[in-house]
Motif scaffolding. Structure first.
Motif, PDB file in Angstrom:
ATOM      1  N   SER A 120      48.069  48.150  42.252  1.00  0.00           N
ATOM      2  CA  SER A 120      48.301  48.562  40.775  1.00  0.00           C
ATOM      3  C   SER A 120      47.576  46.846  40.543  1.00  0.00           C
ATOM      4  O   SER A 120      47.365  46.551  39.571  1.00  0.00           O
ATOM      5  N   GLU A 121      47.572  46.494  41.608  1.00  0.00           N
ATOM      6  CA  GLU A 121      47.266  44.981  41.296  1.00  0.00           C
ATOM      7  C   GLU A 121      45.982  44.555  40.870  1.00  0.00           C
ATOM      8  O   GLU A 121      45.483  44.122  40.156  1.00  0.00           O
ATOM      9  N   LYS A 122      45.297  45.154  42.175  1.00  0.00           N
ATOM     10  CA  LYS A 122      43.392  45.677  41.384  1.00  0.00           C
ATOM     11  C   LYS A 122      43.757  46.675  40.711  1.00  0.00           C
ATOM     12  O   LYS A 122      42.010  46.471  40.579  1.00  0.00           O
ATOM     13  N   ALA A 123      44.001  46.942  39.935  1.00  0.00           N
ATOM     14  CA  ALA A 123      43.754  48.489  38.512  1.00  0.00           C
ATOM     15  C   ALA A 123      42.919  47.804  37.617  1.00  0.00           C
ATOM     16  O   ALA A 123      41.501  48.156  37.491  1.00  0.00           O
ATOM     17  N   ASP A 124      42.620  45.949  37.602  1.00  0.00           N
ATOM     18  CA  ASP A 124      41.339  45.998  35.730  1.00  0.00           C
ATOM     19  C   ASP A 124      40.668  45.247  36.652  1.00  0.00           C
ATOM     20  O   ASP A 124      39.484  45.948  35.940  1.00  0.00           O
ATOM     21  N   GLU A 125      40.015  45.575  37.998  1.00  0.00           N
ATOM     22  CA  GLU A 125      38.994  44.913  38.644  1.00  0.00           C
ATOM     23  C   GLU A 125      38.445  46.514  39.192  1.00  0.00           C
ATOM     24  O   GLU A 125      36.947  47.137  38.680  1.00  0.00           O
ATOM     25  N   VAL A 126      39.097  47.056  39.267  1.00  0.00           N
ATOM     26  CA  VAL A 126      39.119  48.916  39.361  1.00  0.00           C
ATOM     27  C   VAL A 126      37.897  48.953  38.359  1.00  0.00           C
ATOM     28  O   VAL A 126      37.220  50.348  38.157  1.00  0.00           O
ATOM     29  N   ILE A 127      38.833  49.437  37.573  1.00  0.00           N
ATOM     30  CA  ILE A 127      38.375  49.715  36.237  1.00  0.00           C
ATOM     31  C   ILE A 127      37.078  48.831  35.352  1.00  0.00           C
ATOM     32  O   ILE A 127      36.153  49.582  35.273  1.00  0.00           O
ATOM     33  N   LYS A 128      36.877  47.798  35.179  1.00  0.00           N
ATOM     34  CA  LYS A 128      36.072  46.728  35.719  1.00  0.00           C
ATOM     35  C   LYS A 128      34.848  46.864  36.212  1.00  0.00           C
ATOM     36  O   LYS A 128      33.578  46.863  35.880  1.00  0.00           O
ATOM     37  N   LEU A 174      51.617  54.549  42.429  1.00  0.00           N
ATOM     38  CA  LEU A 174      51.885  55.545  41.284  1.00  0.00           C
ATOM     39  C   LEU A 174      52.149  54.389  40.097  1.00  0.00           C
ATOM     40  O   LEU A 174      51.480  54.501  38.812  1.00  0.00           O
ATOM     41  N   GLU A 175      51.875  53.298  40.046  1.00  0.00           N
ATOM     42  CA  GLU A 175      51.419  51.993  38.810  1.00  0.00           C
ATOM     43  C   GLU A 175      50.390  51.927  39.093  1.00  0.00           C
ATOM     44  O   GLU A 175      49.942  51.758  38.031  1.00  0.00           O
ATOM     45  N   GLY A 176      49.452  52.111  39.908  1.00  0.00           N
ATOM     46  CA  GLY A 176      48.301  51.994  40.014  1.00  0.00           C
ATOM     47  C   GLY A 176      47.259  53.079  39.655  1.00  0.00           C
ATOM     48  O   GLY A 176      46.693  53.307  38.405  1.00  0.00           O
ATOM     49  N   ILE A 177      48.036  54.608  39.676  1.00  0.00           N
ATOM     50  CA  ILE A 177      47.633  55.799  38.935  1.00  0.00           C
ATOM     51  C   ILE A 177      47.692  55.727  37.670  1.00  0.00           C
ATOM     52  O   ILE A 177      47.156  56.104  36.658  1.00  0.00           O
ATOM     53  N   ARG A 178      49.671  55.440  37.339  1.00  0.00           N
ATOM     54  CA  ARG A 178      49.260  55.384  35.590  1.00  0.00           C
ATOM     55  C   ARG A 178      48.544  54.582  35.024  1.00  0.00           C
ATOM     56  O   ARG A 178      48.022  54.979  33.803  1.00  0.00           O
ATOM     57  N   LYS A 179      47.977  53.023  35.456  1.00  0.00           N
ATOM     58  CA  LYS A 179      47.291  51.838  34.621  1.00  0.00           C
ATOM     59  C   LYS A 179      45.940  53.006  34.802  1.00  0.00           C
ATOM     60  O   LYS A 179      45.124  53.012  33.666  1.00  0.00           O
ATOM     61  N   ILE A 180      45.301  53.663  35.584  1.00  0.00           N
ATOM     62  CA  ILE A 180      43.418  53.826  35.939  1.00  0.00           C
ATOM     63  C   ILE A 180      43.565  55.368  34.852  1.00  0.00           C
ATOM     64  O   ILE A 180      42.740  55.331  34.292  1.00  0.00           O
ATOM     65  N   ALA A 181      44.668  55.934  35.086  1.00  0.00           N
ATOM     66  CA  ALA A 181      44.468  57.433  34.142  1.00  0.00           C
ATOM     67  C   ALA A 181      44.888  56.821  32.568  1.00  0.00           C
ATOM     68  O   ALA A 181      43.802  57.557  31.884  1.00  0.00           O
ATOM     69  N   LYS A 182      45.189  55.698  32.170  1.00  0.00           N
ATOM     70  CA  LYS A 182      46.054  55.296  30.683  1.00  0.00           C
ATOM     71  C   LYS A 182      43.849  54.466  30.471  1.00  0.00           C
ATOM     72  O   LYS A 182      43.576  54.948  29.406  1.00  0.00           O
ATOM     73  N   ALA A 183      43.436  53.815  31.574  1.00  0.00           N
ATOM     74  CA  ALA A 183      41.908  54.286  31.111  1.00  0.00           C
ATOM     75  C   ALA A 183      41.158  54.548  30.645  1.00  0.00           C
ATOM     76  O   ALA A 183      39.639  54.032  30.272  1.00  0.00           O
TER      77      ALA A 183
END
Length: 290
Positions: A120-128, A174-183
């Protein structure tokens, strides 16, 4: 930008129909972990075929030469993945490695696996980073059950045990999955099936992760080791029943090979790890939690 789903479905051994003809390389660049799964025992050896095991630990810069050699030996490799032997988000090694891969091998599908504590905290880095697929290991969505599978987490400098740590882990997963899937990144969830602990909980895990955006679900039979070495692995019938329950909510992945953190080649057909990592066989790096 993530590659089109049609390309991933065709070329990724874990996400589509091309598993019989396509290969992958796992790059073991992440030695550290931040949770203490009771069934996990990380190891450096060349004999065991299970997650958490590698013949060497590489630096991100070393990984690129390994990919180059792997493609010469096995041109059918379409995926570069990082799955340990620790957690990919417990350090920046995976990010550095994927950045280098994108520069030299942009055609490869980039795949990451994580326990999800920092997702969840590193979602933006994962997406980037530009990964195309993400696998998250979710063994329970109830802290009481998770605490039986995981002794503690290391989170923000604290060692947090039992249900308190389990609740943080589940929330962040769960928060992280939501963010990654939304991307727009494809998310697969792995669950280790331990009959005496989470067998009756599989349907709830599948329902929950599907709701958050996961699109594939993989049930992994327990390999008795570490603190769960005396547990019985699931029978074929128990695996079938768990899959039946999960399939009500999410598409299943059915041909997992318990891949090592340094696997190379076509799953179930070829394995070039020993050949590739011959020069790295003496490379050691201390495993740590933190």
């Amino acid at each position: 930008m993530a590659k089109p789903f049609s390309e991933i479905k065709q070329n990724h051994p874990c996400f589509g129909t091309g598993q019989a003809a396509t290969g992958r390389i796992h790059l073991p660049v992440c030695p550290n972990c931040n949770i203490a799964c009771r069934f996990c025992e990380r190891s450096i050896n060349t004999s065991e075929n299970r997650p958490g095991v590698t013949g060497a630990v590489l630096k991100p810069t070393e990984a690129i030469s390994i990919v180059r050699k792997a493609l010469e030996i096995s041109p059918d490799i379409k995926v570069a993945g990082i799955a340990g032997p620790g957690d990919t988000l417990a350090s920046d090694n995976a990010f550095k490695t994927f950045e280098l891969i994108e520069q030299e091998f942009p055609h490869l599908i980039k795949c990451m696996s994580t326990n999800g504590l920092m997702l969840s905290e590193k979602a933006d880095e994962v997406i980037k980073t530009g990964i195309d697929t993400l696998t998250v290991t979710v063994n329970a969505v109830d802290p009481k059950i998770e605490a039986k599978l995981n002794d503690y987490i290391i989170y923000k400098g604290r060692k947090i045990k039992g249900e308190e740590g389990a609740a943080i882990l589940i929330k962040n997963q769960l928060e992280g999955i939501r963010k990654i899937a939304k991307a727009g990144i494809i998310v697969k969830v792995n669950t280790v099936l331990v009959p005496s602990i989470n067998a009756s909980h599989i349907a709830e895990i599948a329902r929950t992760v599907a709701k958050e955006g996961a699109s594939k679900y993989n049930i992994i039979p327990l390999i008795p080791t570490a603190k769960l070495k005396d547990e019985q692995p699931p029978t074929c019938q128990q695996i079938h029943e768990a899959r039946h329950e999960a399939s009500k909510y999410i598409e299943l992945f059915l041909h997992c090979n318990h891949c090592r953190a340094d696997a190379v080649g076509v799953p179930g057909k070829t394995d070039f790890a020993k050949l590739l990592y011959a020069n790295y066989g003496m490379v050691k790096e201390n495993f740590a939690h933190g």
